[in-house]
Design an enzyme around this catalytic site. Structure first.
Site, PDB file in Angstrom:
ATOM      1  N   ASP A  47       0.849  -1.274   0.056  1.00 56.39           N
ATOM      2  CA  ASP A  47      -0.154   0.093  -0.040  1.00 56.39           C
ATOM      3  C   ASP A  47       0.940   1.231  -0.019  1.00 56.39           C
ATOM      4  O   ASP A  47       0.305   2.251  -0.158  1.00 56.39           O
ATOM      5  CB  ASP A  47      -1.039   0.067   1.283  1.00 56.39           C
ATOM      6  CG  ASP A  47      -0.329   0.052   2.363  1.00 56.39           C
ATOM      7  OD1 ASP A  47       0.665  -0.163   2.665  1.00 56.39           O
ATOM      8  OD2 ASP A  47      -1.155  -0.019   3.557  1.00 56.39           O
ATOM      9  N   SER A  48       2.348   1.098  -0.004  1.00 51.99           N
ATOM     10  CA  SER A  48       3.323   2.256  -0.278  1.00 51.99           C
ATOM     11  C   SER A  48       2.761   2.867  -1.552  1.00 51.99           C
ATOM     12  O   SER A  48       3.305   3.922  -1.735  1.00 51.99           O
ATOM     13  CB  SER A  48       4.609   1.651  -0.121  1.00 51.99           C
ATOM     14  OG  SER A  48       4.686   0.650  -0.994  1.00 51.99           O
ATOM     15  N   ASP A  86      -1.020  -6.057  -0.331  1.00 49.15           N
ATOM     16  CA  ASP A  86      -1.522  -5.318   1.016  1.00 49.15           C
ATOM     17  C   ASP A  86      -2.908  -5.255   1.224  1.00 49.15           C
ATOM     18  O   ASP A  86      -3.491  -4.584   0.571  1.00 49.15           O
ATOM     19  CB  ASP A  86      -0.657  -3.854   1.026  1.00 49.15           C
ATOM     20  CG  ASP A  86       0.415  -3.862   2.312  1.00 49.15           C
ATOM     21  OD1 ASP A  86       0.591  -4.936   2.967  1.00 49.15           O
ATOM     22  OD2 ASP A  86       1.313  -3.278   2.084  1.00 49.15           O
ATOM     23  N   LYS A 116      -1.060  -9.328   2.649  1.00 55.90           N
ATOM     24  CA  LYS A 116      -0.274  -9.002   3.785  1.00 55.90           C
ATOM     25  C   LYS A 116      -0.949  -8.037   4.826  1.00 55.90           C
ATOM     26  O   LYS A 116      -1.809  -7.239   4.224  1.00 55.90           O
ATOM     27  CB  LYS A 116       0.991  -8.052   3.489  1.00 55.90           C
ATOM     28  CG  LYS A 116       1.824  -7.640   4.634  1.00 55.90           C
ATOM     29  CD  LYS A 116       3.116  -7.305   4.335  1.00 55.90           C
ATOM     30  CE  LYS A 116       3.217  -5.943   3.532  1.00 55.90           C
ATOM     31  NZ  LYS A 116       2.861  -4.891   4.464  1.00 55.90           N
ATOM     32  N   GLU A 118      -1.066  -5.651   8.506  1.00 54.56           N
ATOM     33  CA  GLU A 118      -0.074  -5.294   9.330  1.00 54.56           C
ATOM     34  C   GLU A 118      -0.674  -5.477  10.792  1.00 54.56           C
ATOM     35  O   GLU A 118      -1.712  -5.455  11.042  1.00 54.56           O
ATOM     36  CB  GLU A 118      -0.189  -3.567   9.106  1.00 54.56           C
ATOM     37  CG  GLU A 118       0.536  -3.293   7.873  1.00 54.56           C
ATOM     38  CD  GLU A 118       0.775  -1.657   7.816  1.00 54.56           C
ATOM     39  OE1 GLU A 118       0.636  -0.937   8.640  1.00 54.56           O
ATOM     40  OE2 GLU A 118       1.003  -1.344   6.591  1.00 54.56           O
ATOM     41  N   GLU A 185       9.669  -4.330   9.768  1.00 49.37           N
ATOM     42  CA  GLU A 185       9.877  -3.037   9.320  1.00 49.37           C
ATOM     43  C   GLU A 185      10.589  -2.129  10.362  1.00 49.37           C
ATOM     44  O   GLU A 185      10.030  -1.938  11.394  1.00 49.37           O
ATOM     45  CB  GLU A 185       8.638  -2.441   8.487  1.00 49.37           C
ATOM     46  CG  GLU A 185       9.149  -1.049   8.129  1.00 49.37           C
ATOM     47  CD  GLU A 185       8.026  -0.398   7.220  1.00 49.37           C
ATOM     48  OE1 GLU A 185       7.142  -1.154   6.705  1.00 49.37           O
ATOM     49  OE2 GLU A 185       8.344   0.627   6.958  1.00 49.37           O
TER      50      GLU A 185
HETATM   51  O1  KIV Z   1       3.654  -1.041   1.456  1.00 51.75           O
HETATM   52  C1  KIV Z   1       4.928  -1.542   1.546  1.00 51.75           C
HETATM   53  O2  KIV Z   1       5.307  -1.457   0.555  1.00 51.75           O
HETATM   54  C2  KIV Z   1       5.226  -2.484   2.527  1.00 51.75           C
HETATM   55  C3  KIV Z   1       6.725  -2.961   2.493  1.00 51.75           C
HETATM   56  C4  KIV Z   1       7.384  -1.724   2.882  1.00 51.75           C
HETATM   57  C5  KIV Z   1       7.011  -4.074   3.339  1.00 51.75           C
HETATM   58  O3  KIV Z   1       4.410  -2.859   3.250  1.00 51.75           O
END
Ligand code: KIV
Length: 308
Positions: A47-48, A86, A116, A118, A185
């Site tokens: 989600d970056s 994410d 993924k 968090e 992280e």
């Molecule tokens: O959103 C993302 O890119 C991430 C990575 C930094 C692990 O969660």
């Protein structure tokens, strides 16, 4: 030779054999192709993307629809890859039912392999529910950017005795719940090393030292795609922003000086067609000017029209 298709089993085997795991984020078709062709084990649609692709200040505004849109593109670019998507903010926190439905959309609609999530014990209900529906889950502890405001900024986590103990415990709880790997992280390298040694599942570090079982970097950070300094934990393997700016300046200069396109970039009319076209439009122009209407407009560079 066809590259090995990565599965959850492959990752566990790599951990057992001490083989490092490589992961990079990818957000679209071409990035996914490049990353897969470069031999990355795992692609993460992080989600970056909210920050490096969509220009948001944080990852918080990222929606399910945006994540799905990009995940679909990544899967199209690398259909054989292990793609983890994410779960964006509020896609798994509201209820377990919503968490399962949203996680399922990544596999059903976008073709991802895993999701993924968090967080530790606070996300455990959602993680268990997603796992129970047959969807592989990657955990994420340490700096969890969706909690940026609760954490008071993007800070290294686990530096106090209490927070280090908690992180070790949360990692164990996530493993017990059944996550297939764990992103760590921005945690001190020594703590990441201990977490890694305590777990049978692989840890994937970002700003967590080299003793993790694998590493992940954000595509734009590692390739220097955003002008200015990148985050401390990332290494710049290329400086593409300056190369891209140079290339764009070069292109602009060539257009302004009529140096581009060159002959090789242009298409030729078949023999005879142009002559007929010129004759006809000449005749057309004459007919129209006879009637006092519009005149044929000469195209730039077609000298034979200069007489009109
Ligand atoms: O959103 C993302 O890119 C991430 C990575 C930094 C692990 O969660």
């Amino acid at each position: 030779m066809k590259p090995e298709r990565i599965t959850v089993e492959t990752l566990l085997r790599k951990k057992r054999h001490g083989e490092r795991i490589t992961m990079v984020t990818a957000y679209d078709w071409s990035q996914a192709r490049l990353a897969y062709d470069a031999g990355m084990d795992l692609l993460l649609v992080g989600d970056s993307l909210g920050m490096v692709v969509l220009g948001y200040e944080t990852t918080l505004p990222v929606t399910m629809e945006e994540m799905l849109h990009h995940t679909k593109a990544v899967v199209r670019g690398a259909p054989q890859a292990f793609v983890t998507a994410d779960m964006p903010f509020l896609s798994y926190q509201v209820s377990q039912e919503e968490a399962v439905r949203n996680a399922g959309r990544f596999l059903k609609e976008a073709g991802a392999t895993a999701v993924k999530v968090e967080g530790g014990s606070e996300a455990l209900g959602a993680i268990r529910a997603i796992l129970a529906s047959g969807i592989p889950v990657m955990g994420h502890l340490g700096l969890t950017p969706q909690k940026v405001h609760q954490m008071g900024g993007y800070k290294v986590q686990g530096k106090t005795l209490e927070s280090a103990r908690l992180l070790l415990e949360e990692a164990r709880i996530l493993e017990e719940a059944g996550v297939f790997s764990l992103v760590l992280e921005c945690v001190p390298a020594q703590l990441a090393e201990r977490v890694t040694k305590n777990l049978a599942i692989p840890t994937i570090g970002i700003g967590a030292g080299r003793e993790c079982d694998g590493q992940v970097l954000v595509f734009h950070d590692m390739l220097g795609l955003i002008p200015g300094r990148g985050p401390k934990h990332s290494k710049r393997y290329a400086h593409l922003a300056s190369e891209i700016i140079d290339a764009l300046r070069h292109y602009g200069r060539e257009v302004r000086e009529s140096l581009f396109p060159e002959e090789g970039h242009s298409f030729e009319m078949p023999e005879g067609v142009l002559e007929r076209l010129d004759r006809e439009s000449g005749e057309g122009a004459l007919k129209e000017s006879d009637g006092g209407a519009r005149k044929a407009i000469p195209e730039r560079g077609q000298k034979e029209f200069a007489r009109f």
